[in-house]
Design a protein around this motif. Structure first.
Motif, mmCIF file in Angstrom:
data_model
loop_
_atom_site.group_PDB
_atom_site.id
_atom_site.type_symbol
_atom_site.label_atom_id
_atom_site.label_comp_id
_atom_site.label_asym_id
_atom_site.label_seq_id
_atom_site.Cartn_x
_atom_site.Cartn_y
_atom_site.Cartn_z
ATOM 1 N N LYS A 12 41.335 37.639 44.938
ATOM 2 C CA LYS A 12 42.398 36.825 44.354
ATOM 3 C C LYS A 12 41.790 35.874 43.326
ATOM 4 O O LYS A 12 40.914 35.085 43.644
ATOM 5 C CB LYS A 12 43.101 36.037 45.466
ATOM 6 N N GLN A 13 42.255 35.988 42.090
ATOM 7 C CA GLN A 13 41.762 35.129 41.014
ATOM 8 C C GLN A 13 42.565 33.836 40.974
ATOM 9 O O GLN A 13 43.785 33.865 40.826
ATOM 10 C CB GLN A 13 41.883 35.833 39.671
ATOM 11 N N THR A 44 39.192 30.828 37.419
ATOM 12 C CA THR A 44 38.640 32.177 37.238
ATOM 13 C C THR A 44 39.448 32.950 36.221
ATOM 14 O O THR A 44 38.875 33.627 35.356
ATOM 15 C CB THR A 44 38.596 32.920 38.584
ATOM 16 N N LYS A 45 40.756 32.867 36.295
ATOM 17 C CA LYS A 45 41.605 33.550 35.318
ATOM 18 C C LYS A 45 41.275 33.082 33.905
ATOM 19 O O LYS A 45 41.150 33.903 32.985
ATOM 20 C CB LYS A 45 43.085 33.301 35.614
ATOM 21 N N LYS A 46 41.123 31.772 33.740
ATOM 22 C CA LYS A 46 40.775 31.218 32.419
ATOM 23 C C LYS A 46 39.422 31.744 31.959
ATOM 24 O O LYS A 46 39.262 32.153 30.810
ATOM 25 C CB LYS A 46 40.748 29.688 32.463
ATOM 26 N N LYS A 75 39.408 35.320 30.760
ATOM 27 C CA LYS A 75 40.075 35.488 29.466
ATOM 28 C C LYS A 75 39.235 34.954 28.307
ATOM 29 O O LYS A 75 39.589 35.159 27.146
ATOM 30 C CB LYS A 75 41.432 34.790 29.482
ATOM 31 N N ASN A 107 41.714 42.818 40.726
ATOM 32 C CA ASN A 107 42.419 41.554 40.888
ATOM 33 C C ASN A 107 43.285 41.588 42.139
ATOM 34 O O ASN A 107 43.900 42.596 42.444
ATOM 35 C CB ASN A 107 43.276 41.273 39.656
ATOM 36 N N ASP A 108 43.295 40.486 42.833
ATOM 37 C CA ASP A 108 44.134 40.215 43.992
ATOM 38 C C ASP A 108 43.433 40.634 45.290
ATOM 39 O O ASP A 108 42.377 41.245 45.285
ATOM 40 C CB ASP A 108 45.502 40.877 43.897
#
Length: 174
Positions: A34-35, A39-41, A44, A61-62
């Motif tokens: 799970k991001q 982490t998502k930033k 990207k 992801n997830d």
């Protein structure tokens, strides 16, 4: 790298290591979990996208099903638990141990203390890229790898906890 993909899991440090010109060229990463926002930033960012584009990193992801989790762990040779500012036990350590997979740990906290006692992986300073790369390349030497794998299996047999936290406490107290 598996689990809750939060900043303390050292994902940025791991990307810097895999990007190093001195890291073993056969090394590939699986990142699954799970991001969370940081982490998502990061994933990207142009830095991360550049490395991902080189196909050195596969991202799932997830949260994964138990079946998928087992598949991913069975594909791995080493598990990253070199978390930063994270001094508590890790369920991922116990998962790695159940597969006999050596680990990469940070040089502080509870997991590092366990590693000093059981020698089930390498301890790195996540803030020192050059020494981290050297230690990881060293881990890939077959005889060293086998020793760590045997040691983590012994750790697993010693630390069969009813609950992970209780089990880690029992191991440390011995």
């Amino acid at each position: 790298l598996y689990g809750a993909l939060i900043q303390s899991k050292g994902i940025e440090q791991l990307f810097h290591i895999i990007r190093s010109k001195n890291i073993n060229k056969n090394l590939r990463l699986i990142i699954a979990g799970k991001q969370f926002l940081e982490t998502k930033k990061f994933l990207k960012s142009s830095f991360a996208k550049k490395i991902i584009k080189q196909k050195k990193i596969q991202i799932f992801n997830d949260w994964q099903t138990e079946k998928m989790e087992a598949k991913l762990l069975s594909l791995c040779d080493i598990v990253w638990i070199a978390y930063k500012n994270y001094s508590t036990p890790s369920g991922v350590l116990y998962q790695a141990a159940s597969y006999g997979l050596p680990v990469i740990v940070s040089n502080d906290g509870l997991i590092n203390k366990l590693n000093k006692k059981y020698k089930f992986g390498i301890s790195i300073n996540t803030n020192n890229l050059k020494s981290s790369v050297k230690e990881i390349n060293n881990l890939l030497i077959l005889t060293k790898y086998r020793n760590y794998s045997q040691n983590i299996k012994k750790f697993y047999n010693t630390a069969r906890p009813d609950s992970w936290v209780k089990g880690f406490s029992n191991v440390i107290d011995k």
